[in-house]
Scaffold this motif. Structure first.
Motif, short mmCIF file in Angstrom:
data_model
loop_
_atom_site.label_atom_id
_atom_site.label_comp_id
_atom_site.label_asym_id
_atom_site.label_seq_id
_atom_site.Cartn_x
_atom_site.Cartn_y
_atom_site.Cartn_z
N THR A 721 0.85 -1.18 0.00
CA THR A 721 0.00 0.00 0.00
C THR A 721 0.89 1.24 0.00
O THR A 721 1.72 1.42 0.90
CB THR A 721 -0.90 0.02 1.24
N LYS A 722 0.72 2.08 -1.00
CA LYS A 722 1.51 3.30 -1.06
C LYS A 722 1.04 4.27 0.03
O LYS A 722 -0.14 4.24 0.42
CB LYS A 722 1.37 3.94 -2.45
N THR A 739 1.33 -5.66 3.64
CA THR A 739 0.47 -6.61 4.34
C THR A 739 0.69 -7.98 3.72
O THR A 739 0.48 -8.15 2.52
CB THR A 739 -1.02 -6.24 4.22
N GLY A 740 1.12 -8.93 4.51
CA GLY A 740 1.29 -10.28 3.99
C GLY A 740 -0.06 -10.96 3.83
O GLY A 740 -0.99 -10.72 4.61
N SER A 744 0.39 -11.01 8.09
CA SER A 744 1.49 -10.28 8.70
C SER A 744 1.48 -8.84 8.17
O SER A 744 1.00 -8.57 7.07
CB SER A 744 2.83 -10.94 8.39
N ILE A 745 2.00 -7.89 8.97
CA ILE A 745 2.00 -6.48 8.57
C ILE A 745 3.37 -5.87 8.83
O ILE A 745 4.09 -6.26 9.75
CB ILE A 745 0.91 -5.68 9.33
N GLY A 770 4.59 -3.76 13.16
CA GLY A 770 4.92 -5.10 12.69
C GLY A 770 3.98 -6.12 13.30
O GLY A 770 2.91 -5.78 13.81
N GLY A 771 4.35 -7.39 13.25
CA GLY A 771 3.49 -8.45 13.79
C GLY A 771 2.38 -8.83 12.84
O GLY A 771 2.58 -8.91 11.63
N THR A 772 1.18 -9.04 13.38
CA THR A 772 0.01 -9.40 12.58
C THR A 772 -1.15 -8.51 13.00
O THR A 772 -1.08 -7.77 13.99
CB THR A 772 -0.39 -10.87 12.79
#
Length: 898
Positions: A721-722, A739-740, A744-745, A770-772
């Motif tokens: 995402t820009k 975003t995975g 995950s983010i 980070g994390g999810t």
């Protein structure tokens, strides 16, 4: 004397007791040895894995012979057949000569008894078969002088409860032979013997290329067979055969020299009557067959004669004729009358291509509606030449009056047909349609088929097919399957070559429907699996393969269309099915509370890797509705479930699909834009809550977002995402990142605090996420924030530092000139001056830092100010160290110059 007799009796009793003890003990002592020898010998000789669970030996049961019983015996394939169990039997008993157990010449086998056995015979497409487990002669070393490990003196063979499954990928054939029971008695050691045979098979079914040609046929075979083992010849006499209820017998002989089979067999069917003949019809034989009454004249004759080897077949000739047949059930009001059959299948021998099938007459009358047909087929392999004629009416509503339907079954409607076809397959292959005769029509009126075991009933109010040698014209179709309705018109071409030679079917159809649920047609009766999701049963989807031999354009209009969990309305599209692909042109549909326009294709050119390539334009889509209906979106965009409102998006999507029709996320390529005028964030959001906690500010929940706009791209399993702006209450966020598709983010951004907090240079704070989505990790980006905060303050301090550096440099230069006269004194002055300047620089930095801290009032700003003061002092210390080091160098240089 009495004492002597008593002793002799005791001795005799002891001997008998000893023999009995030996008969009991010996099997226990030697059974492990026998098991080891048997397994070692068999596994060495076969290209398969053989094993069993238990082995027991009895020297009493068949005395003076020994009984060896094996439990749970199996023969399993290797290599390409790994996982195929060729044979599995619960019990196998072999009776052997007791003395041969200890002989170096091997076992002498006299009897086999096999119980509860399953055999799976499988032939691969390349011709290899899992039953080819005996090595070829060049694969094993044969010692002609070595004694055989086994010798056969069989007199009794028994098979009970045996089931055989046969599958040939080469011939595209399959068969099941269930509940086989066989008793075979004879002296296999003699040059010739009488084999008393009793064979019973409960059910035989056979499929050819997916078409079931036989269904649950039963077979009883009792025969005395004269066996001439030296000549490999077997003569049939005194035999009785029953296929279902048909009594037959076969006279003649079969001889098997080498790989060939010679035969001369004649069919004897004098006892066949019309009722027994009807037993070959599965539907009739399985329903109250004992109550059926039938009469009519039946004639059945046939023979097989000649040699069969490789592609060479013997000649054969079978004739079946029925004259004036009739049958009825006593509890039903009507009968089927005037059954006439004249059929003849023959082959002069040599090739199966010489076979001729001629059904010159097939007719009957059901409730006053006559029906007749005839068929002739020749050269079925090389260039099939056929003739087929059918004419008549079938009143489906009358079937219940002549045949006992199952409870819950309802049939109605009138089927009228007139078909006249003749020609050779080569005419179709070479498109010589002018040489081919084919024409007629089929009309269905008010047909209803509702069967208890079938969930969806079929109702056809009208269907009219008009066809000739070139095309089939669907003039009118109106059908309802369960709740699904369908209306259609159109024309298809090349349908004969499609049906007979799998050539490409071409056509142009128009269909309409008020309600159509694709989930009702997703999987076959055997393959359907149902997964439970709470109280809702959901059909597990599988890959829908698009046929490669279709070239069909379909114009569709569906008022309500259901697929998986998606509810679509007013769907209009032009679909083109060609070469294993479904191309969608100009599809417009009301979906997810808004509208959707779609163009693209779904391809199964490679069925193991189906893929989609779509351009999608969604407008005014409801977050709630799309999340409840699209499972894949719930997987890689769970944040949508926290949003309420509507959005617009345009995107391109290219992805492979897995076996359950779900996107393979790592293969997905997509890009697009997303817009929403007003979005409400429902409840607490883990990410925003964690961010608010780190900043020690009020909760960011139950908020509304206005004029949201962003662009995104999906690649390598990640959604990029820009950076975009997000206004939340009085806070302004700028955020972007990854975003995975595994949720995950990895985001970075900054938040601008409200003006009312009067944070001045601390108003904008950087952060990292980070994390999810479920377990986010938020960190304040202090270094980035300080870079912004100190951009003004640091410049001021550095100006002062640079000014001090210039002054120090000037004074150091003057001191260096005087050092020519007093070098040591000048060096000391340089260092003293440098130390003073360094101390002054550090004091200025400390004072500036204290000023920043004192100005900060908010707890968050206060913490950041302390970090800023530490950073100023650190920078000043670096400058101080540089001044001192430079002074040392100049002092040393001044001393050297002197």
């Amino acid at each position: 004397m009495k004492s002597k007799k008593k002793k002799i009796g005791l001795i005799s009793l002891a001997i008998v007791g000893g023999i009995l003890a030996l008969l009991i003990i010996l099997p226990i002592v030697f059974k492990d040895k026998i098991k080891e020898i048997a397994l070692k010998e068999v596994n060495k000789q076969l290209k398969a894995d053989v094993g069993f669970d238990k082995l027991s030996v009895s020297l009493i049961k068949n005395f003076p012979n020994a009984s060896i019983s094996v439990k749970d015996l199996y023969v399993a394939g290797r290599d390409d057949f790994a996982g195929d169990t060729l044979l599995a039997t619960k019990s196998l008993t072999v009776v052997v000569n007791m003395g041969s157990i200890f002989s170096a010449d091997g076992f002498e086998i006299k009897k086999f008894v096999i119980d509860d056995t399953k055999i799976f015979a499988h032939q691969l497409e390349d011709g290899r078969a899992n039953w080819e487990i005996v090595p070829e002669s060049d694969e094993i070393e044969i010692d002609d002088d070595a004694p055989s490990a086994f010798s056969l003196q069989l007199k009794d063979v028994r098979l009970t409860n045996t089931n055989i499954t046969f599958v040939s990928d080469t011939a595209k054939m399959a068969a099941t032979i269930n509940d086989i029971n066989l008793k075979l008695n004879g002296d296999f050691t003699a040059d010739n013997t009488l084999l008393k045979t009793n064979l019973n098979i409960g059910a035989i079914s056979f499929w050819d290329d997916g078409l079931r040609l036989a269904h649950n046929l039963s077979l009883d075979f009792k025969a005395d067979i004269e066996a001439y083992f030296n000549e490999s010849k077997y003569v049939l006499a005194n035999n009785e055969i029953n296929i279902n209820a048909i009594p037959l017998s076969i006279n003649g002989w079969v001889q098997m020299p080498d790989d060939a089979i010679d035969m001369d067999l004649v069919l004897n069917a004098e006892k066949v009557d019309f009722k027994s003949l009807l037993s070959l019809v599965p539907a009739i034989y399985s329903s109250e067959f004992d109550k059926l009454t039938a009469d009519g004249n039946v004639s059945l004759t046939g023979f097989l004669k000649g040699n069969m080897e490789g592609d060479v077949f013997p000649s054969f000739d079978f004739k079946l004729n029925v004259d004036n047949g009739r049958f009825s059930y006593p509890d039903l009001p009507k009968s089927i009358d005037n059954v006439q059959v004249a059929s003849h299948i023959s082959n002069a021998g040599g090739s199966l291509d010489n076979t001729v099938v001629d059904v010159s007459k097939l007719s009957f009358n059901m409730g006053g509606n006559p029906f007749s047909a005839k068929l002739n087929v020749s050269h079925p392999i090389s260039n099939m030449n056929f003739l087929f004629v059918a004419d008549g009416k079938l009143d489906l509503g009358m079937i219940k009056d002549v045949y006992p339907l199952e409870k819950g079954t309802e049939l109605n409607g009138l089927l009228t047909m007139n078909i006249d076809a003749a020609g050779k397959m080569s005419y179709l292959e070479n498109e010589r349609y002018e040489d081919f005769k084919f024409g007629g029509n089929i009309n269905v009126k008010d047909m209803l088929v509702d069967i208890a075991d079938v969930e969806k009933g079929i109702a056809v109010s009208n269907a009219n097919f008009i066809f000739n040698d070139r095309y089939l014209d669907l003039a009118d179709l109106n059908v309802k399957i369960g709740e699904n309705d369908l209306r259609g018109t159109g024309k298809v071409e090349n349908y004969l070559a499609y049906a007979l030679r799998n050539s490409t079917l071409k056509g142009d159809l128009t269909i309409q429907s008020n309600y159509f649920n694709l989930n009702d047609f997703m999987s076959s009766e055997e393959a359907e699996e149902v997964k439970k999701d709470s109280d809702t049963a959901k059909v597990s989807l599988s890959v829908i393969e698009v046929p490669k031999n279709l070239n069909i354009t379909l114009n569709g209009n569906f008022k309500k269309l259901i697929f998986d969990e998606m509810n679509l309305e007013n769907a209009e599209a032009q679909l083109h099915v060609v070469d294993g692909e479904l191309k969608i042109n100009k599809m417009n549909v009301n979906a997810f509370g808004g509208t959707m326009a779609l163009n693209g294709k779904y391809s199964t050119k490679n069925p193991s890797e189906p893929n989609v390539d779509f351009d999608v334009d969604l407008k005014q889509i409801s977050f709630a509705e799309i999340m409840s209906q699209v499972e894949s979106l719930r997987k890689f965009a769970p944040i949508f479930s926290m949003l309420d409102g509507r959005f617009d998006t345009k995107l391109s999507l290219n992805t492979l699909l897995s076996g359950d029709m779900m996107p393979i996320l790592t293969s997905m390529l997509s890009s697009g834009s997303f817009k929403a005028e007003l979005v409400t964030l429902k409840g607490d959001n883990n990410v925003l809550s964690e961010l608010a906690s780190k900043l020690k500010i009020e909760k960011l929940s139950n908020i509304s977002l206005k004029d949201l706009a962003l662009s995104f791209a999906i690649k390598d399993g990640m959604v990029e995402t820009k950076p975009f702006n997000l206004n939340i209450k009085d806070y302004n966020l700028n955020i972007g990142g990854l975003t995975g598709l595994d949720q995950s983010i990895k985001y970075t951004g900054s938040i601008k605090m409200p003006d009312k907090l009067n944070l001045k240079q601390f108003q904008t704070i950087g952060f990292k996420i980070g994390g999810t989505f479920k377990d986010p990790k938020v960190e304040l980006d202090l270094k980035g924030t300080l870079d912004n905060i100190l951009s003004g303050e640091k410049d001021k301090v550095m100006d002062k530092v640079d000014s001090m550096k210039d002054q120090l440099t000037d004074k150091a230069t003057d001191a260096a000139d005087k050092a020519k006269q007093e070098a040591q004194k000048r060096a000391e002055q340089i260092m003293e001056q440098a130390n003073k300047q360094s101390e002054r620089l550090l004091n200025v930095a400390k004072a500036q830092g204290d000023s920043i801290i004192n100005k900060a009032k908010n707890p968050v700003a206060k913490g950041l100010a302390k970090k800023a003061a530490e950073e100023l002092l650190k920078q000043a210390q670096k400058q101080s160290d540089a001044i001192t080091e430079k002074a040392k160098i100049e002092a040393e240089q001044a001393t050297k110059n002197e």
